[in-house]
Structure formats: structure tokens, C-alpha cells
Design a protein around this motif. Structure first.
Motif, mmCIF file in Angstrom:
data_model
loop_
_atom_site.group_PDB
_atom_site.id
_atom_site.type_symbol
_atom_site.label_atom_id
_atom_site.label_comp_id
_atom_site.label_asym_id
_atom_site.label_seq_id
_atom_site.Cartn_x
_atom_site.Cartn_y
_atom_site.Cartn_z
ATOM 1 N N THR A 4 0.829 -1.214 0.000
ATOM 2 C CA THR A 4 0.000 0.000 0.000
ATOM 3 C C THR A 4 0.860 1.259 0.000
ATOM 4 N N THR A 5 1.918 1.226 0.801
ATOM 5 C CA THR A 5 2.828 2.388 0.855
ATOM 6 C C THR A 5 3.487 2.635 -0.487
ATOM 7 N N ARG A 9 3.220 5.942 -2.858
ATOM 8 C CA ARG A 9 4.399 6.667 -3.327
ATOM 9 C C ARG A 9 4.382 6.865 -4.840
ATOM 10 N N LYS A 10 3.985 5.817 -5.587
ATOM 11 C CA LYS A 10 3.898 5.939 -7.039
ATOM 12 C C LYS A 10 2.842 6.964 -7.445
ATOM 13 N N THR A 11 1.709 6.918 -6.712
ATOM 14 C CA THR A 11 0.657 7.900 -7.010
ATOM 15 C C THR A 11 1.138 9.318 -6.752
#
Length: 422
Positions: A4-5, A9-11
């Protein structure tokens, strides 16, 4: 949790890249806009700066009674019909005594402006003792000779002077008998078919009279309409219909108001053409939506607590509006009125429809005098074939831009100084 993290981060990284791209697009848009503006101003200034000065030639003038055909310089009738052009021709031919052919003499005389004769008449009228005397004067050159002296080497090659005329002008320049002075006639004269004598004073006065009529009508009517619609008018279909039409009128092309003025004020009421009074009425119709909308916005910005406090102290509705709401909303109203006037100052299309495109030489003396306005004067000069009118057109645009910038600056200053934060 780690997956999820990683997704977050990519988003975030995509969001940051999108924000940087958006910021870069905004910066590029601003740079392009400013570059286009600087290019436009540079072109206008480059073409128009030469119109602010003009060249004169030094000649020895002899007020010969025989040439002038004047016996008594105190007689206005003799002064009116005096042969002052003959004196000017004699002076320039005295400077170039080797020019003997009739055609060459005609080309030599063409180097001087036709205003030279009028200047000599004014001098002799002011001082009759000059009759029979001799004096040295600086007389205005014709526009072609003036443009030749102002131009660069490449521009001089394309000048409208003949090779012989160029030699004469260069001879005068080499001898120090030409000089450049500020073009006073640009700001002291009306329109003229001779570029070196043409000025914008008549157009400026026409614009002033037109703007005074527009201000006298649009400001009180616009404020009264805004107060009624915002404070007194009931909320029903009729008032909604009025509000919608006011907003729609703000987007109507300006030429439609010119057609309205042509059909109503000129054809129906029979008002005179090409006068600032009719122009001011037409521009009032065009400016009213802007004044009403900005005034209503200023009234809405006054906090309701001001009204409630005044009414709690026993003030009537009219007293609340006149003594409290209107003074607090006046800065915004003034700003809207100035912006509307600046918009009206630059309008051309509606004034063309009511005949303010006429060739006006005399300076207007009031709202009922035949006149033109600065944008229309620019339009007239832009269509003139003379090369000198190109510089005059750009110079007039510079003056108009100066007025518009001054009015918009005044609006900003008033808003900053008079606005109140609640």
C-alpha cells in the motif's frame, strides 16, 4: 502494508510530475504572452517614435512688398491674400541659385511644407514692421524630406525623393542648415491631409467630450439601477428577466450598439451626425452593463451586519442605503466605472456607425461640435497611403495606450486605497 505504501508513493510521484508539467505549461504560456506583448509594443514604438519630432530648414526670408503684393501690413485683407508662398520659394531658390529649370525649381519648392507660408503670415500680422525687412527663420520641411532625414541608410534608398532632391537635402544637412525639433503640431493641431501638419488634438478633445457625456449618463444611471436591483427590487420573474438581459448585454458586440444609435438617435430622433453627444449616448448604452454588474458586486460585498446595525438604530431602508451601504460600496463602483470608461475610450465600431469617421480639421468646442475620437483617428490614418501617416498612426496608438494604462492604473490605485477588509 508495504504494498500500500508503495502504491501511495507511485501515485504521489505521478501527482508531483503532473504538477511540475502544469507549472511548466503555465510559465511557458506567460512567457509567450509577454513576448507577444513586448513584440507588439516594440513594433509600435519603433514605427511611432519618429513622429514625435520633425525637421526644419534654415532660410533667409525677405518680406519683399512686391513679391507679397502687400502695401500696408496692417490691412487684414491684404495679409489674407498675400503671396507668402512666393517669398518662401524665393528664399529656397536663393539658397540654391544654380537651380534654373522650371521643373527643377518645382521639385526644390516641394521640399518645404505648405505651412511655411502660414507661419510667415502670422509673423507679419504680429509684427507689421517686418514688411521690407529680412530675417533668418527655421521653416518646416515637407513630410517626404522629413522622412528622408529621419530614416536609416536603407530607408533613405527607398525614400520618395528624386535623386536631385536627395542631393539638395543632403547638402542642407551637411551644411548644418537642418535641425530636429519636438513635433508640437502633433498635440496642438487637428487632422490634415499634409502629414507634417496633422495632429491629434482634435481627436483628443472629441474623446474628452464623448467620455464626459458617457460618464455623466452611465455612472448615475448604472449606480441607481444597481441599488434598485440589489436593495429594493422584489425577487420575481421580472427582475430575474432584467438581470439575465443585463448580463447578456455585457457580451453583445459593440457594433450592435452603433446600429442602435444609427436607427434610434440619428434616423428617428434626427440628432446630428459626428457629434460627441450622440457618441457619448451610444457608448453609455454599451458601458451600462459593466457599470451595473460591478456596482452590484460592490454592494453585495458590504456585510449584512452593517445594514442590520443601522436598521437596529432606527434608520429607514433609504437611510441605510444612502448613508452606509453606498459609501462603503463606492470604491468598487468607481473601479467598475473607470474600467467601463477605459473600454469605451478604445471603441471604434459603434462610433463609425454614427458618422464619427468624418475628416475634421477644426478643433471641437463642445459636445455638439463635429468631432472624431482617437481610435477613429487612428483608423483614418491607418488607411492613408502616405508613408508618414504610418508613423503618425503608431504615435497616436502610443498616446491612446498611455490613456488606457493611466485609467486602468487609476482603477487599481483606487481599489487598493479605498477598499475595506471586513
Amino acid at each position: 502494508m508495504s504494498k500500500t505504501t508503495e502504491k501511495v508513493r507511485k501515485t504521489l510521484a505521478r501527482r508531483y510530475r503532473a504538477e511540475r508539467r502544469f507549472k511548466a505549461f503555465g510559465i511557458v504560456s506567460i512567457v509567450i504572452g509577454l513576448s507577444a506583448l513586448l513584440l507588439l509594443f516594440g513594433d509600435i514604438i519603433g514605427k511611432g517614435h519618429s513622429a514625435f519630432f520633425e525637421h526644419y530648414v534654415e532660410l533667409s526670408i525677405t518680406y519683399d512688398p512686391e513679391t507679397l503684393e502687400i502695401e500696408d501690413a496692417n490691412d487684414p485683407e491684404q495679409l489674407r491674400y498675400g503671396n507668402f508662398e512666393g517669398v518662401v520659394r524665393a528664399a529656397i531658390q536663393e539658397r540654391f541659385p544654380r537651380v534654373e529649370e522650371r521643373q527643377d525649381r518645382r521639385a526644390l519648392n516641394a521640399l518645404l511644407s505648405t505651412s511655411a507660408g502660414y507661419e510667415l503670415r502670422d509673423r507679419l500680422e504680429a509684427d507689421p514692421s517686418l514688411l521690407g525687412q529680412k530675417e533668418t527663420l527655421w521653416l518646416q520641411l515637407d513630410d517626404d524630406a522629413d522622412m528622408f532625414l529621419k530614416g536609416s541608410e536603407k530607408q533613405r534608398e527607398n525614400a520618395r525623393l528624386s535623386p536631385q532632391q536627395r542631393e539638395w537635402v543632403l547638402d542642407l544637412e551637411a551644411a548644418g542648415e537642418t535641425r530636429s525639433e519636438f513635433n508640437r503640431s502633433l498635440f496642438t493641431s487637428g487632422d490634415s491631409r499634409e502629414p507634417e501638419q496633422a495632429g491629434i488634438l482634435g481627436a483628443i478633445l472629441g474623446s474628452v467630450f464623448t467620455m464626459l457625456v458617457t460618464l455623466a449618463l452611465s455612472f448615475p444611471i448604472g449606480i441607481a439601477a444597481a441599488i434598485y436591483l440589489e436593495e429594493f427590487a422584489p425577487k420575481n420573474r421580472f427582475t430575474d428577466f432584467i438581470e439575465v438581459n443585463i448580463n447578456n448585454l455585457a457580451a453583445v458586440p459593440s457594433i450592435i450598439f452603433g446600429l442602435l444609435g444609427l436607427a434610434i438617435f440619428l434616423s428617428w430622433f434626427g440628432m446630428p451626425r459626428s457629434v460627441p453627444l450622440v457618441g457619448g449616448i451610444v457608448l453609455t448604452l454599451m458601458t451600462l452593463p459593466t457599470v451595473i454588474i460591478s456596482s452590484r458586486a460592490a454592494i453585495k460585498a458590504v456585510p449584512p451586519s452593517i445594514r442590520e446595525a443601522a436598521m437596529g438604530l432606527g434608520a429607514s431602508k433609504m437611510q441605510v442605503v444612502l448613508h452606509h451601504v453606498l459609501p462603503l460600496a463606492m470604491p468598487g463602483m468607481l473601479t467598475g466605472a473607470i474600467i467601463g470608461m477605459a473600454q469605451a475610450l478604445g471603441e471604434t465600431a459603434p462610433l463609425l456607425m454614427i458618422g464619427m469617421v468624418a475628416f475634421i480639421v477644426e478643433l471641437p468646442t463642445g459636445p455638439l461640435s463635429a468631432a472624431t475620437v482617437l481610435p477613429v483617428q487612428i483608423f483614418l490614418w491607418a488607411g492613408s497611403p502616405e508613408q508618414s501617416f504610418v508613423a503618425l498612426t503608431s504615435a497616436a496608438i502610443m498616446v491612446l495606450l498611455a490613456f488606457l494604462i493611466a485609467m486602468n492604473t487609476l482603477a487599481v490605485v483606487l481599489r487598493k486605497r479605498l477598499e475595506r477588509r471586513w
